[in-house]
Design a protein around this motif. Sequence first.
Motif, PDB file in Angstrom:
ATOM      1  N   ALA A   1       0.873  -1.180   0.000  1.00  0.00           N
ATOM      2  CA  ALA A   1       0.000   0.000   0.000  1.00  0.00           C
ATOM      3  C   ALA A   1       0.905   1.224   0.000  1.00  0.00           C
ATOM      4  O   ALA A   1       1.914   1.247   0.702  1.00  0.00           O
ATOM      5  CB  ALA A   1      -0.894   0.018   1.226  1.00  0.00           C
ATOM      6  N   THR A   2       0.538   2.233  -0.777  1.00  0.00           N
ATOM      7  CA  THR A   2       1.368   3.431  -0.793  1.00  0.00           C
ATOM      8  C   THR A   2       0.530   4.672  -1.025  1.00  0.00           C
ATOM      9  O   THR A   2      -0.470   4.635  -1.747  1.00  0.00           O
ATOM     10  CB  THR A   2       2.468   3.338  -1.879  1.00  0.00           C
ATOM     11  N   VAL A   3       0.951   5.750  -0.382  1.00  0.00           N
ATOM     12  CA  VAL A   3       0.399   7.072  -0.671  1.00  0.00           C
ATOM     13  C   VAL A   3       1.454   7.927  -1.360  1.00  0.00           C
ATOM     14  O   VAL A   3       1.274   9.136  -1.519  1.00  0.00           O
ATOM     15  CB  VAL A   3      -0.113   7.760   0.617  1.00  0.00           C
ATOM     16  N   VAL A   4       2.552   7.283  -1.761  1.00  0.00           N
ATOM     17  CA  VAL A   4       3.647   7.952  -2.471  1.00  0.00           C
ATOM     18  C   VAL A   4       3.817   7.224  -3.811  1.00  0.00           C
ATOM     19  O   VAL A   4       4.579   6.253  -3.890  1.00  0.00           O
ATOM     20  CB  VAL A   4       4.957   7.919  -1.658  1.00  0.00           C
ATOM     21  N   PRO A   5       3.111   7.637  -4.842  1.00  0.00           N
ATOM     22  CA  PRO A   5       3.138   6.899  -6.107  1.00  0.00           C
ATOM     23  C   PRO A   5       4.532   6.632  -6.661  1.00  0.00           C
ATOM     24  O   PRO A   5       4.781   5.560  -7.226  1.00  0.00           O
ATOM     25  CB  PRO A   5       2.329   7.811  -7.049  1.00  0.00           C
TER      26      PRO A   5
ATOM     27  N   ASN B   1      -9.658   9.346  -4.584  1.00  0.00           N
ATOM     28  CA  ASN B   1      -8.614  10.131  -3.920  1.00  0.00           C
ATOM     29  C   ASN B   1      -8.377   9.721  -2.466  1.00  0.00           C
ATOM     30  O   ASN B   1      -7.536  10.321  -1.788  1.00  0.00           O
ATOM     31  CB  ASN B   1      -8.967  11.621  -3.970  1.00  0.00           C
ATOM     32  N   LEU B   2      -9.103   8.733  -1.989  1.00  0.00           N
ATOM     33  CA  LEU B   2      -8.895   8.287  -0.608  1.00  0.00           C
ATOM     34  C   LEU B   2      -7.547   7.585  -0.491  1.00  0.00           C
ATOM     35  O   LEU B   2      -7.230   6.678  -1.263  1.00  0.00           O
ATOM     36  CB  LEU B   2     -10.013   7.332  -0.181  1.00  0.00           C
ATOM     37  N   GLY B   3      -6.739   7.994   0.483  1.00  0.00           N
ATOM     38  CA  GLY B   3      -5.431   7.377   0.694  1.00  0.00           C
ATOM     39  C   GLY B   3      -5.544   5.909   1.053  1.00  0.00           C
ATOM     40  O   GLY B   3      -6.456   5.495   1.776  1.00  0.00           O
ATOM     41  N   ALA B   4      -4.600   5.117   0.548  1.00  0.00           N
ATOM     42  CA  ALA B   4      -4.621   3.674   0.806  1.00  0.00           C
ATOM     43  C   ALA B   4      -4.570   3.362   2.295  1.00  0.00           C
ATOM     44  O   ALA B   4      -5.249   2.450   2.775  1.00  0.00           O
ATOM     45  CB  ALA B   4      -3.452   3.010   0.089  1.00  0.00           C
TER      46      ALA B   4
END
Length: 257
Positions: free
Chosen positions: A63-67, A106-109
Amino acid sequence: MLLAIDAGNTNVVFALLDEGRIRARWRIATDPRRTADEYAVWLSQLLSLEGYDRSAVSGVIIATVVPRALHNLQVLSQKYFKTEALIAGQAGAEWGIHLDVEEPQNLGADRALNVIAAHARHPGDLIVIDFGTATTFDVVDYSGAYKGGIIAPGINLSLDALVTAAAKLPRIAISAPQTASVIGRNTVDQMHIGIYWGYVAMIEGLVARLKDEVGRPLKVIATGGLAILFEERTDVFDAIEPDLTIQGLAMLWERSR
């Protein structure tokens, strides 16, 4: 064993799980430039210190919020663990919950995973508070649907901004003030009071407003490293789950199988 990877804005957390139980956990500063080879050298040493070999890992989920960090983590899985990693929220590892918001994409993982794990572990309507780079409040109804929430600056982010913008203020460690007084007698005490009690007031105030708006009993679940620090001086939390995001990853993995 499963290697669950949670790439956040500040740290990447690696957790080794066996039948849903966390056997080991490590973290490294998030750097999108870090290569798969660099991850592998660091992680192989840590696995060895815990008595494991890379061959013990049979599956990887990320899981990432940093593509920008994703590609190198996928290469790590392919090259060093000989498996294609599942990506949380994508094909084969969809959330499986109703995202009842205007921009579900757009919801963060991390927030989606927190909702999944919190709902599985705690029945009823919930508020999930995550103390990360940002402090997030997520509202989950009794069916497990995500209804929306709040994003506020994280406490470290706020402290960094204060120290950077004010030349004479020193950098301090985040900790509970030594006394219950909110009248600081020196600069450092005043900063501790402002940061700590200011966050307690924010947490309590926003939770109260969320409960008023929902109009039903809500259980408050806290996660993130600083949750325990605030538990000392407020009774707003009903439970603290330090590994909620990793637990959510493990649940997604089991669903995919």
